[in-house]
Design a protein around this motif. Structure first.
Motif, PDB file in Angstrom:
ATOM      1  N   HIS A   1       5.943 -10.177  -6.692  1.00 16.94           N
ATOM      2  CA  HIS A   1       5.184 -10.339  -5.461  1.00 16.94           C
ATOM      3  C   HIS A   1       3.950  -9.435  -5.499  1.00 16.94           C
ATOM      4  O   HIS A   1       3.844  -8.548  -6.350  1.00 16.94           O
ATOM      5  CB  HIS A   1       6.049 -10.022  -4.249  1.00 16.94           C
ATOM      6  N   LEU A   2       3.051  -9.658  -4.563  1.00 18.72           N
ATOM      7  CA  LEU A   2       1.855  -8.823  -4.471  1.00 18.72           C
ATOM      8  C   LEU A   2       1.986  -7.758  -3.384  1.00 18.72           C
ATOM      9  O   LEU A   2       1.804  -6.581  -3.650  1.00 18.72           O
ATOM     10  CB  LEU A   2       0.625  -9.696  -4.199  1.00 18.72           C
ATOM     11  N   VAL A   3       2.301  -8.179  -2.171  1.00 15.32           N
ATOM     12  CA  VAL A   3       2.358  -7.234  -1.047  1.00 15.32           C
ATOM     13  C   VAL A   3       3.775  -7.102  -0.501  1.00 15.32           C
ATOM     14  O   VAL A   3       4.306  -6.011  -0.367  1.00 15.32           O
ATOM     15  CB  VAL A   3       1.385  -7.660   0.079  1.00 15.32           C
TER      16      VAL A   3
ATOM     17  N   TYR B   1       0.631  -5.118  -9.841  1.00 17.17           N
ATOM     18  CA  TYR B   1       0.725  -3.855  -9.106  1.00 17.17           C
ATOM     19  C   TYR B   1      -0.636  -3.424  -8.590  1.00 17.17           C
ATOM     20  O   TYR B   1      -0.781  -2.943  -7.459  1.00 17.17           O
ATOM     21  CB  TYR B   1       1.308  -2.761  -9.998  1.00 17.17           C
ATOM     22  N   VAL B   2      -1.669  -3.580  -9.412  1.00 14.04           N
ATOM     23  CA  VAL B   2      -3.021  -3.183  -9.027  1.00 14.04           C
ATOM     24  C   VAL B   2      -3.531  -4.060  -7.879  1.00 14.04           C
ATOM     25  O   VAL B   2      -3.971  -3.561  -6.842  1.00 14.04           O
ATOM     26  CB  VAL B   2      -3.971  -3.264 -10.239  1.00 14.04           C
ATOM     27  N   VAL B   3      -3.488  -5.366  -8.078  1.00 12.94           N
ATOM     28  CA  VAL B   3      -4.001  -6.275  -7.058  1.00 12.94           C
ATOM     29  C   VAL B   3      -3.161  -6.189  -5.789  1.00 12.94           C
ATOM     30  O   VAL B   3      -3.698  -6.191  -4.671  1.00 12.94           O
ATOM     31  CB  VAL B   3      -4.039  -7.717  -7.597  1.00 12.94           C
ATOM     32  N   GLY B   4      -1.856  -6.077  -5.943  1.00 14.18           N
ATOM     33  CA  GLY B   4      -0.988  -5.961  -4.780  1.00 14.18           C
ATOM     34  C   GLY B   4      -1.248  -4.697  -3.981  1.00 14.18           C
ATOM     35  O   GLY B   4      -1.258  -4.715  -2.739  1.00 14.18           O
ATOM     36  N   GLU B   5      -1.482  -3.588  -4.676  1.00  8.78           N
ATOM     37  CA  GLU B   5      -1.781  -2.324  -3.986  1.00  8.78           C
ATOM     38  C   GLU B   5      -3.081  -2.437  -3.200  1.00  8.78           C
ATOM     39  O   GLU B   5      -3.189  -1.954  -2.070  1.00  8.78           O
ATOM     40  CB  GLU B   5      -1.868  -1.200  -5.020  1.00  8.78           C
ATOM     41  N   TYR B   6      -4.070  -3.085  -3.817  1.00  7.60           N
ATOM     42  CA  TYR B   6      -5.347  -3.289  -3.122  1.00  7.60           C
ATOM     43  C   TYR B   6      -5.159  -4.158  -1.877  1.00  7.60           C
ATOM     44  O   TYR B   6      -5.641  -3.828  -0.789  1.00  7.60           O
ATOM     45  CB  TYR B   6      -6.359  -3.933  -4.074  1.00  7.60           C
TER      46      TYR B   6
END
Length: 400
Positions: free
Chosen positions: A58-60, A382-387
């Motif tokens: 998942h992203l978020v 992880y990077v895109v989801g954190e953003y």
């Protein structure tokens, strides 16, 4: 991580074997399986079916992994199903992915989906999703060297693991390099099913003007795979409704970060643009390079990677199309140190700077953005989801 089917079968048995109560399409592959799964779901929704969709990571929100249509499983349903299975989870010492797979199957069963599109996690043969017994069809997208410590260190071995989802009597649809066809032909013969190679399919005129709903030349291959799969699943499929569904894939499934243009005002107010993509291995970045080179765009690449990826190979692909690089590091134990990524990028001749944490790297990129520039945030879920999580929390950053 613990590969194998013993635990998931025991979990599903404790839940009344929910996976036996709904139709399914099982999708594996190194790259493209998320896009293919989403397009399949959208096409089936366009045809009036109630569709479950199981994807990872998942992203978020964790709940993004389990959807009906574009709607993630609710917190209430998540808690109820997990509570019911928890004694068995503890008894088996089941893994995160085993528990999530059982949760998805139980939810789809109790919500009476017409069909569920199930994406594998890692590999295929020993992946928890391979507890599926009678899918309508199995689908394999592209094959590349990945997770070699689990799947094997050659393309043939990895292809064999992916082909492990083939089932007797369930048509298989495959879109891979021709040199790997023999692996899938042998597996299909072994289990007693047919295999259709998407490149061999001649699409009917009804699909002649259908374009991929997602950016990138590689999505044409993914779209052809989807249409080939729809032709063999044995469900009522209307070409016009299929085209309408696929055209609205992002809306109907909530798919994110596949060359997604994202309106962050810190960039757009300066006349720059931001694109999000979760490609994370050399083949994915080769596709990104082809996309940007074909478009004549040299983006500023803000990149963070997991430390177990082929870092130099990925950065080698980035060097083909990036104007410069800002490295970043997600707040995750698997993240490669951003300083090391920057050093590697410089060795390859890239203009690179260490941006540190994701929030800092993006803010730094935005502060220096100029009109006409394109920024690509990529390299890891992880990077895109954190953003994205930060964007959802921070009301001081405007979207447009």
């Amino acid at each position: 991580m613990k590969l194998g089917l013993e635990n998931i079968r025991a979990l599903l048995e404790s839940l009344g074997n929910p996976h036996r109560s709904f139709k399914s399409i099982h999708v594996a592959g190194s790259n493209g399986k998320g896009s293919v799964s989403a397009m399949l779901s959208a096409a089936l929704q366009g045809n009036g079916y109630r569709v479950g969709l199981y994807t990872s990571p998942h992203l978020v929100s964790f709940r993004e992994r389990v959807k009906i249509g574009d709607e993630p499983i609710s917190e209430t349903h998540t808690a109820e199903i997990l509570s019911a299975m928890w004694p068995m989870v503890e008894q088996l010492h089941a893994t995160f992915f085993e528990v999530t797979t059982a949760l998805a199957f139980k939810y789809f069963a109790q919500e009476n989906v017409d069909v569920a599109v199930i994406e594998t996690g890692l590999g295929g043969r020993l992946d928890a999703t391979n507890a599926l017994e009678r899918p309508l069809a199995t689908v394999v997208t592209s094959i590349s060297l990945e997770h070699t410590q689990f799947l094997g260190d050659t393309l043939e071995l990895i292809a064999g693991e992916k082909a492990g989802i083939f089932k007797h009597g369930a048509p298989a649809v495959v879109h891979v390099d021709p040199m790997l066809r023999h692996v899938f032909e042998a597996k299909a013969a072994d289990v007693g099913t047919s295999v259709l190679f998407a490149d061999d399919v001649r699409l009917s005129n009804e699909y002649a003007h259908l374009k991929p709903p997602l950016e990138g030349l590689h999505q044409e291959k993914n779209l052809k795979t989807v249409l080939a799969a729809l032709a063999v699943i044995g469900l009522r499929i209307d070409p016009k409704r299929t085209c309408e569904g696929i055209a609205h894939t992002v809306i109907l499934t909530g798919l994110r970060a596949r060359l997604e243009a994202y309106g962050d005002e810190r960039f757009t107010s300066r006349g720059a643009s931001l694109i999000l993509d979760v490609g994370h291995n050399p083949d994915a970045f080769h596709m990104l390079a082809s996309h940007f080179l074909r478009a004549g765009i040299r983006p500023v690449v803000v990149i963070g990677l997991a430390k177990d990826k082929a870092l130099l190979e990925v950065l080698g692909e980035v060097a083909r199309f990036a104007s410069r690089v800002i490295t970043t590091q997600a707040d995750h134990h698997r993240a490669a140190p951003s300083a090391e990524l920057a050093a590697m990028a410089r060795i390859l001749g890239l203009r690179a700077e260490d941006g540190g944490a994701v929030v800092n790297a993006v803010a730094h990129a935005a502060a220096g953005a100029r009109g006409g520039e394109v920024y690509l945030l990529c390299g890891s879920h992880y990077v895109v989801g954190e953003y994205l999580a930060r964007m959802e929390r921070d009301t001081t950053i405007k979207r447009n």
